[in-house]
Motif scaffolding. Structure first.
Motif, PDB file in Angstrom:
ATOM      1  N   TYR A 143       0.845  -1.190   0.000  1.00 15.76           N
ATOM      2  CA  TYR A 143       0.000   0.000   0.000  1.00 15.76           C
ATOM      3  C   TYR A 143       0.882   1.242   0.000  1.00 15.76           C
ATOM      4  CZ  TYR A 143       1.264   0.034   4.956  1.00 15.76           C
ATOM      5  OH  TYR A 143       1.974   0.049   6.132  1.00 15.76           O
ATOM      6  N   ARG A 144       0.266   2.380  -0.195  1.00 15.11           N
ATOM      7  CA  ARG A 144       0.973   3.663  -0.056  1.00 15.11           C
ATOM      8  C   ARG A 144       0.387   4.396   1.143  1.00 15.11           C
ATOM      9  NH1 ARG A 144       3.997   5.394  -4.647  1.00 15.11           N
ATOM     10  NH2 ARG A 144       3.352   4.460  -6.617  1.00 15.11           N
ATOM     11  N   ALA A 145       1.248   4.964   1.949  1.00  9.60           N
ATOM     12  CA  ALA A 145       0.798   5.752   3.103  1.00  9.60           C
ATOM     13  C   ALA A 145       1.284   7.186   2.941  1.00  9.60           C
ATOM     14  CB  ALA A 145       1.337   5.152   4.394  1.00  9.60           C
ATOM     15  N   ASN A 146       0.369   8.141   2.982  1.00 14.76           N
ATOM     16  CA  ASN A 146       0.732   9.547   2.839  1.00 14.76           C
ATOM     17  C   ASN A 146       0.907  10.207   4.200  1.00 14.76           C
ATOM     18  OD1 ASN A 146       0.793   9.515   0.031  1.00 14.76           O
ATOM     19  ND2 ASN A 146      -1.402   9.905  -0.127  1.00 14.76           N
ATOM     20  N   PHE A 147       1.658   9.534   5.070  1.00 18.68           N
ATOM     21  CA  PHE A 147       1.971  10.093   6.381  1.00 18.68           C
ATOM     22  C   PHE A 147       3.283   9.479   6.861  1.00 18.68           C
ATOM     23  CE2 PHE A 147      -1.133   6.643   6.759  1.00 18.68           C
ATOM     24  CZ  PHE A 147      -0.465   5.741   7.585  1.00 18.68           C
ATOM     25  N   PHE A 148       3.873  10.083   7.891  1.00 22.28           N
ATOM     26  CA  PHE A 148       5.119   9.591   8.469  1.00 22.28           C
ATOM     27  C   PHE A 148       4.830   8.485   9.486  1.00 22.28           C
ATOM     28  CE2 PHE A 148       6.159  13.851   7.051  1.00 22.28           C
ATOM     29  CZ  PHE A 148       7.458  13.732   6.571  1.00 22.28           C
ATOM     30  N   SER A 149       5.696   7.475   9.518  1.00 20.24           N
ATOM     31  CA  SER A 149       5.583   6.399  10.507  1.00 20.24           C
ATOM     32  C   SER A 149       6.923   6.213  11.208  1.00 20.24           C
ATOM     33  CB  SER A 149       5.184   5.075   9.842  1.00 20.24           C
ATOM     34  OG  SER A 149       3.911   5.148   9.258  1.00 20.24           O
ATOM     35  N   PHE A 150       6.882   6.101  12.528  1.00 21.79           N
ATOM     36  CA  PHE A 150       8.068   5.815  13.331  1.00 21.79           C
ATOM     37  C   PHE A 150       7.790   4.540  14.123  1.00 21.79           C
ATOM     38  CE2 PHE A 150       8.355  10.199  12.307  1.00 21.79           C
ATOM     39  CZ  PHE A 150       9.703  10.517  12.277  1.00 21.79           C
ATOM     40  N   VAL A 151       8.671   3.561  14.008  1.00 23.54           N
ATOM     41  CA  VAL A 151       8.447   2.258  14.622  1.00 23.54           C
ATOM     42  C   VAL A 151       9.593   1.941  15.585  1.00 23.54           C
ATOM     43  CG1 VAL A 151       8.017  -0.193  14.219  1.00 23.54           C
ATOM     44  CG2 VAL A 151       7.227   1.505  12.552  1.00 23.54           C
ATOM     45  N   PHE A 152       9.231   1.563  16.814  1.00 24.41           N
ATOM     46  CA  PHE A 152      10.203   1.237  17.865  1.00 24.41           C
ATOM     47  C   PHE A 152       9.950  -0.208  18.297  1.00 24.41           C
ATOM     48  CE2 PHE A 152       9.175   5.695  17.871  1.00 24.41           C
ATOM     49  CZ  PHE A 152      10.424   6.314  17.890  1.00 24.41           C
ATOM     50  N   VAL A 153      10.845  -1.098  17.891  1.00 25.82           N
ATOM     51  CA  VAL A 153      10.658  -2.539  18.098  1.00 25.82           C
ATOM     52  C   VAL A 153      11.444  -2.966  19.337  1.00 25.82           C
ATOM     53  CG1 VAL A 153      10.871  -4.831  17.082  1.00 25.82           C
ATOM     54  CG2 VAL A 153      10.429  -2.840  15.607  1.00 25.82           C
ATOM     55  N   LYS A 154      10.744  -3.106  20.446  1.00 26.27           N
ATOM     56  CA  LYS A 154      11.421  -3.565  21.660  1.00 26.27           C
ATOM     57  C   LYS A 154      11.565  -5.081  21.683  1.00 26.27           C
ATOM     58  CE  LYS A 154      11.516  -3.210  26.693  1.00 26.27           C
ATOM     59  NZ  LYS A 154      10.886  -2.654  27.912  1.00 26.27           N
TER      60      LYS A 154
END
Length: 310
Positions: free
Chosen positions: A52-63
């Motif tokens: 898919y395409r996402a028109n927003f920023f994503s920040f992912v923190f994988v603990k």
């Protein structure tokens, strides 16, 4: 791209989750910012999303989790301690094999400019990079980010009238930590092919031009022709490259930038709306007012009053 090959496009995490049939009870529909634990969303594992395409920023923190994600034609593994972000306009997908503790933050450009800083991309240029590789931190280093995103999460689910401001200030600290740990001497680590270079240059020119418009350094908004001239390209070729690489027409990029700058000026400056319309390249106030209302649902006057209530 054939009709059957078209990928869904999402302008918010809410629309994405609704499309995928995922829970949305932790998403506030009234703000362009979300934060939650993915283990509360993906109850059935393994999980694999379509492209898919996402028109927003994503920040992912994988603990504590294992999986992978793709950005355009690049594939990255996610393991405990991984931190990564993606910006608007790319083909994306993600999958999780094991999922114990992962924090996801999403936000729009408007939220960044309204609550973080009007010139956020000048201080944090890595946000405009085509693709930035993920990093895997030691538990000690990861804990510094964990403290920040847990505080952001607390404010997000709180009821303070200053919620967005506090989230914005905490997010500045988070971005500074990212800059300190990963991109102190920033250089784009993935430039891709010629098309990627063209899109990257267009985004930078777009950002600089609207910054110059808002400060009065220039008095007329660029058309597609001017953006093409900046790279010695035919305007049709630039339009085709931007659309094929990002999934958004160049006119949409310009419209979204105009609205983001208008929102920032309405919130952070005291200039008249008539003057603001002129700064953003509109010859008539009525045209600007109608344009703003078409894209936001509010008139500039109503938006400014709503923002200044707090």
């Amino acid at each position: 791209m054939k009709e059957t090959e078209k990928k869904p496009v999402f302008n918010s995490l809410l629309t994405q989750y609704l499309h995928f049939g995922l829970p949305v009870d932790q998403i506030d529909e009234k703000t362009d910012f979300t934060i939650h634990n993915l283990q509360d969303i993906h109850l059935d594992l393994p999980f694999k999303s379509p492209v898919y395409r996402a028109n927003f920023f994503s920040f992912v923190f994988v603990k504590e989790a294992y999986g992978k994600y793709t950005t355009d034609d690049l594939i990255f593994n996610t393991i405990p301690g991984t931190i990564y972000f993606t910006n608007p306009g790319h083909y994306k997908s993600h999958e999780w094999e094991q999922l114990s503790e992962v924090c996801l933050i999403t936000l729009s450009e408007s939220f960044l400019k309204e609550n973080v800083h009007p010139d956020v991309f000048e201080e944090f240029p890595f946000l405009l990079a085509e693709t930035v590789l993920p990093r895997v931190l030691s538990p000690e280093s990861f804990s510094e980010f964990e403290q920040l995103y847990l505080q952001i999460r607390k404010e997000y689910f709180g009821s303070s009238p200053y919620r967005n401001r506090m989230i914005g200030n905490l997010f500045v600290v988070l971005l500074l930590k990212i800059k300190e740990y990963f991109w102190k001497d920033y250089n784009p680590i993935y430039e891709g092919n010629r098309s990627s270079q063209i899109v990257k240059s267009f985004k930078q020119t777009l950002e600089k031009h609207y910054r110059d418009l808002s400060t009065g350094k220039v008095i007329q908004a660029f058309r597609v022709q001017e953006y093409a001239d900046a790279q010695n390209l035919h305007p049709n070729y630039l339009s085709n490259v931007v659309k094929s690489k990002t999934g958004k027409a160049i006119g949409t990029w310009i419209a979204e930038k105009t609205i983001a700058e208008a929102k920032s000026l309405l919130q952070h400056s005291a200039i008249s709306i008539k003057e603001m319309a002129f700064l953003l390249g509109f010859s008539e106030y009525a045209h600007f007012s109608n344009y703003f209302k078409k894209h936001t649902g509010l008139s500039p006057v109503s938006y400014r009053k709503e923002q200044h209530r707090v």
